[in-house]
Design an enzyme around this catalytic site. Structure first.
Site, PDB file in Angstrom:
ATOM      1  N   ARG A  95       1.026  -1.456  -0.428  1.00  0.00           N
ATOM      2  CA  ARG A  95      -0.308  -0.109   0.260  1.00  0.00           C
ATOM      3  C   ARG A  95       0.956   1.672   0.430  1.00  0.00           C
ATOM      4  O   ARG A  95       1.921   1.066   1.030  1.00  0.00           O
ATOM      5  CB  ARG A  95      -1.256  -0.010   1.359  1.00  0.00           C
ATOM      6  CG  ARG A  95      -2.611   1.126   1.405  1.00  0.00           C
ATOM      7  CD  ARG A  95      -3.179   0.713   0.481  1.00  0.00           C
ATOM      8  NE  ARG A  95      -4.074   1.163   0.957  1.00  0.00           N
ATOM      9  CZ  ARG A  95      -5.348   1.679   0.254  1.00  0.00           C
ATOM     10  NH1 ARG A  95      -5.559   1.552  -1.515  1.00  0.00           N
ATOM     11  NH2 ARG A  95      -6.121   2.742   0.331  1.00  0.00           N
ATOM     12  N   THR A 372      -8.952   0.576  -8.934  1.00  0.00           N
ATOM     13  CA  THR A 372      -8.270  -1.247  -8.426  1.00  0.00           C
ATOM     14  C   THR A 372      -8.060  -1.999  -9.209  1.00  0.00           C
ATOM     15  O   THR A 372      -9.308  -2.393 -10.392  1.00  0.00           O
ATOM     16  CB  THR A 372      -8.921  -1.545  -7.184  1.00  0.00           C
ATOM     17  OG1 THR A 372      -8.604  -0.648  -6.485  1.00  0.00           O
ATOM     18  CG2 THR A 372      -8.603  -2.400  -6.613  1.00  0.00           C
ATOM     19  N   ASN A 392      -6.294   4.143  -6.899  1.00  0.00           N
ATOM     20  CA  ASN A 392      -8.052   4.578  -6.266  1.00  0.00           C
ATOM     21  C   ASN A 392      -8.901   5.056  -7.188  1.00  0.00           C
ATOM     22  O   ASN A 392      -9.453   3.708  -7.631  1.00  0.00           O
ATOM     23  CB  ASN A 392      -7.571   6.088  -4.846  1.00  0.00           C
ATOM     24  CG  ASN A 392      -8.538   5.852  -4.390  1.00  0.00           C
ATOM     25  OD1 ASN A 392      -9.520   5.267  -4.205  1.00  0.00           O
ATOM     26  ND2 ASN A 392      -8.223   7.374  -4.080  1.00  0.00           N
ATOM     27  N   GLU A 411      -4.233   8.173  -3.486  1.00  0.00           N
ATOM     28  CA  GLU A 411      -4.840   7.111  -2.348  1.00  0.00           C
ATOM     29  C   GLU A 411      -4.672   7.981  -1.157  1.00  0.00           C
ATOM     30  O   GLU A 411      -5.596   7.324  -0.482  1.00  0.00           O
ATOM     31  CB  GLU A 411      -3.569   6.001  -2.388  1.00  0.00           C
ATOM     32  CG  GLU A 411      -4.413   4.666  -2.186  1.00  0.00           C
ATOM     33  CD  GLU A 411      -4.604   3.755  -3.245  1.00  0.00           C
ATOM     34  OE1 GLU A 411      -6.149   3.741  -3.370  1.00  0.00           O
ATOM     35  OE2 GLU A 411      -4.713   4.072  -4.140  1.00  0.00           O
ATOM     36  N   ASP A 414      -8.074   8.099   0.929  1.00  0.00           N
ATOM     37  CA  ASP A 414      -8.581   6.646   1.146  1.00  0.00           C
ATOM     38  C   ASP A 414      -8.786   6.967   2.953  1.00  0.00           C
ATOM     39  O   ASP A 414      -9.193   6.376   3.717  1.00  0.00           O
ATOM     40  CB  ASP A 414      -8.203   5.801   0.639  1.00  0.00           C
ATOM     41  CG  ASP A 414      -8.693   4.784  -0.025  1.00  0.00           C
ATOM     42  OD1 ASP A 414     -10.085   5.155  -0.758  1.00  0.00           O
ATOM     43  OD2 ASP A 414      -8.336   3.950  -0.284  1.00  0.00           O
ATOM     44  N   SER A 443      -7.977   0.671   3.825  1.00  0.00           N
ATOM     45  CA  SER A 443      -8.019   0.266   2.368  1.00  0.00           C
ATOM     46  C   SER A 443      -9.747  -0.788   2.165  1.00  0.00           C
ATOM     47  O   SER A 443      -9.873  -1.626   3.436  1.00  0.00           O
ATOM     48  CB  SER A 443      -7.214  -0.599   2.075  1.00  0.00           C
ATOM     49  OG  SER A 443      -7.375  -0.847   0.184  1.00  0.00           O
ATOM     50  N   SER A 444     -10.137  -1.076   1.203  1.00  0.00           N
ATOM     51  CA  SER A 444     -10.938  -1.586   1.212  1.00  0.00           C
ATOM     52  C   SER A 444     -10.839  -3.055   0.275  1.00  0.00           C
ATOM     53  O   SER A 444     -11.412  -4.299  -0.414  1.00  0.00           O
ATOM     54  CB  SER A 444     -12.764  -1.302   0.446  1.00  0.00           C
ATOM     55  OG  SER A 444     -13.712  -0.363   1.492  1.00  0.00           O
ATOM     56  N   GLY A 465     -14.093   0.239  -4.662  1.00  0.00           N
ATOM     57  CA  GLY A 465     -14.104   0.874  -3.229  1.00  0.00           C
ATOM     58  C   GLY A 465     -14.649  -0.364  -1.949  1.00  0.00           C
ATOM     59  O   GLY A 465     -14.982  -1.315  -2.069  1.00  0.00           O
TER      60      GLY A 465
HETATM   61  N1  GLY Z   1      -8.259   2.816  -3.126  1.00  0.00           N
HETATM   62  C1  GLY Z   1      -9.715   1.853  -2.854  1.00  0.00           C
HETATM   63  C2  GLY Z   1      -9.460   1.291  -0.993  1.00  0.00           C
HETATM   64  O1  GLY Z   1      -8.365   1.006  -1.401  1.00  0.00           O
HETATM   65  O2  GLY Z   1     -10.421   0.816  -0.892  1.00  0.00           O
END
Ligand code: GLY
Length: 559
Positions: A95, A372, A392, A411, A414, A443-444, A465
């Site tokens: 990340r 993503t 993102n 990013e 987020d 992050s999701s 997301g």
């Molecule tokens: N950038 C979207 C996530 O990581 O959730």
């Protein structure tokens, strides 16, 4: 604003065969990807005797060329691998990190100074990229083929070009206003003022030169030396705050995956990732709540199934948004949030019928502790990789590094950049996910491998997301509880609910005709014409790999 679901590309690679060493030639595996050229790169790597990690690295790099909406060098991600030689899984966090010059008030100050969407647009929105370093260390740990073999297909696609399909010009047109603000992206994607056209050859010589260095030198040049200095100067000239030290100190981090035993079927174990991915906690919590509410007694197309999904997600998103973030910022240990005693207590808030309390906040475990790209792989030796990477938003910050041919992420959005106010996904955080120098944003992304009787069975991942979380959960339920085939499970209608806003999102054209009306009758606010995440899934059917590309995406399964 462009369609938000395009911000992540998705690909899944599945390869399984007998328990034999891989050999060059045809593969029993399958590659599913958000882009057909990248899928082909993955298949060739597998046919060349590469394993799941090799294929994931090569496909991710190919996506950086053929799918600039989300594939990247200027972003980051998470990788989850199952190693058949040990029967254990490992995770990698690559990340992005917050530059040292940022803090929790950084974007509020920029708002006051009159910047336009400072956490979304331009290099000020970019975290320090993890992709070059992350893909390299993943390959070092789990790859088998030579590094050069894995980078070369991407370099060639950039140097020799590829025929532009239908989707890239469409996505570029949607982002035109923002992408044309800075010269590098404008000249690359809109030469002489016109969007690159379907059917034309798209050559990216600057990106090819960067990939050539990556191929011959590995990623060190990206983080130290002249190249790093040029990037930092360009970022700062356009309002960013990167420093040479931010780049030099970037490190991917190893992660211990979370194992979630399905409370309704103990032969199934979901392997997912801990924070800063929210996938592991979300799946553990929602499956516990759904089981407590009797999910196995509900029909896939019933309003009761929809209701218990919504109420389970209400509680899980409240915890996600309050408690989760970079583990160094978290006040609770992740284990406390998935502890059955805590979840039993929390499940008491679930309504047995009707709509739950929209004010339901996060829980408080007693013990205080401390757009993503997805790739899923199962290989011939029983290895598995799920890799999700992102910049993102679609085309990230819309800012291309001058002379380098790649876009930077946005990013930073987020993080909870403005506590209590929604980010680009409508997520409202007020917890530990504040901007903090050197830390990773929540992050999701949820790369997930499902083991059946201890062996990889399903590989799931998505782009979109927070809708990634609801998507993985529902595809899993359709496949395991409802017995749908893989393609059917991927295509079946989904809903999304994240607590704030207090509305249920449905996809009108797919959902059961009466669902919207029945949910309204229960008192839910409904947004019926919504988008869902794009999942690409892979499955071992006992003899060979099967792939299912999400019909909502332009993905393709092969061979
Ligand atoms: N950038 C979207 C996530 O990581 O959730």
């Amino acid at each position: 604003m462009i369609e938000r679901s395009v911000r992540t590309a998705v690909l899944a690679v599945l390869l399984l065969g007998a328990l034999l060493p891989a050999t060059a030639g045809a593969t029993a595996g399958v590659v599913v990807s958000g882009d057909s050229l990248a899928t082909a790169v993955g298949v060739e790597v597998l046919e060349d005797g590469g394993n799941a990690v090799d294929a994931a690295v090569a496909v991710a790099l190919a996506l950086a060329v053929t799918f600039p909406e989300a594939g990247n060098l200027g972003g980051g991600g998470f990788l989850l691998a199952f190693d058949p030689s040990t029967g254990a899984s490992w995770g990698l966090d690559f990340r992005e990190t917050a530059p040292a010059a940022t803090d929790s008030l950084f974007y509020l100050r920029r708002d006051e100074e009159g910047w336009d969407q400072p956490s979304l647009l331009g290099p000020g929105a970019a975290g320090i990229p993890g992709s070059p370093a992350g893909l390299w260390v993943a390959w070092k740990r789990g790859g088998r083929l030579r590094w050069r073999r894995l980078v070369e297909p991407a370099r060639r696609l950039a140097a020799e070009g590829f025929t532009v399909g239908e989707k890239l010009p469409r996505h570029l047109r949607e982002a035109r206003e923002e992408l044309t603000r800075w010269p590098a992206a404008r000249e690359r994607f809109f030469p002489r003022g016109k969007v690159i056209a379907t059917g034309k050859r798209f050559v990216q010589p600057e990106l090819a030169a960067v990939l050539e260095r990556l191929e011959t030198e590995g990623p060190d040049f990206f983080y130290r030396g002249d190249f790093a200095r040029e990037m930092v100067e360009a970022v700062r000239a356009d309002g960013g705050v990167w420093s040479l030290d931010d780049l030099a100190s970037y490190e991917p981090l190893w992660m211990s995956p979370v194992t979630v035993v399905d409370p309704g079927d103990s032969t199934l174990q979901l392997i997912a990732l801990p924070p800063p991915s929210s996938g592991g906690v979300f799946l553990a919590q929602t499956l516990f709540f759904l089981n407590a509410l009797g999910v196995r007694d509900t029909a896939a197309d019933s309003v009761e199934r929809a209701r218990i999904l919504i109420e389970s997600m209400r509680l899980a998103f409240a915890d996600r948004n309050h408690h989760l973030g970079d583990p160094r910022s978290m006040r609770l240990a992740m284990a406390d949030l998935i502890d059955p005693r805590y979840l039993r207590e929390r499940a008491r808030l679930l309504p047995e019928s009707g709509r739950g309390d929209p004010r339901a906040g996060p829980g408080h475990p007693l013990r205080e502790g401390v757009h993503t790209t997805h790739i899923s792989i199962l290989d011939e030796e029983g290895g598995a990789v799920a890799l999700t990477t992102t910049i993102n938003s679609s085309f990230g910050s819309k800012w291309m590094v001058p002379g380098k041919g790649f876009l930077l992420n946005n990013e930073m959005d987020d993080f909870d950049t403005r506590p209590g106010r929604p980010n680009t996904y409508g997520l409202v955080g007020s917890g530990v996910n504040l901007v903090h120098a050197g830390r990773r944003m929540l992050s999701s992304m949820s790369p997930t491998v499902v083991l059946r009787d201890g062996r990889p069975w399903l590989v799931l991942g998505a782009r979109g997301g927070p809708r990634i979380l609801s998507t993985i959960l529902q595809v899993y339920l359709y496949r395991t509880v409802d017995g749908m085939g893989l393609s059917e499970a991927v295509a079946a209608p989904r809903l999304h609910f994240q607590g704030i806003p207090d509305r249920v999102f449905l996809e009108k054209e797919r959902c059961w005709p009466r669902l919207e009306e029945e949910l309204r009758a229960l008192g839910y606010g409904v947004d019926a014409d919504s988008w869902m995440a794009k999942v690409q899934a892979a499955e071992w059917d006992g003899h060979r790999g099967l792939g299912a590309a999400d019909p909502r995406s332009e993905g393709r399964a092969a061979p």
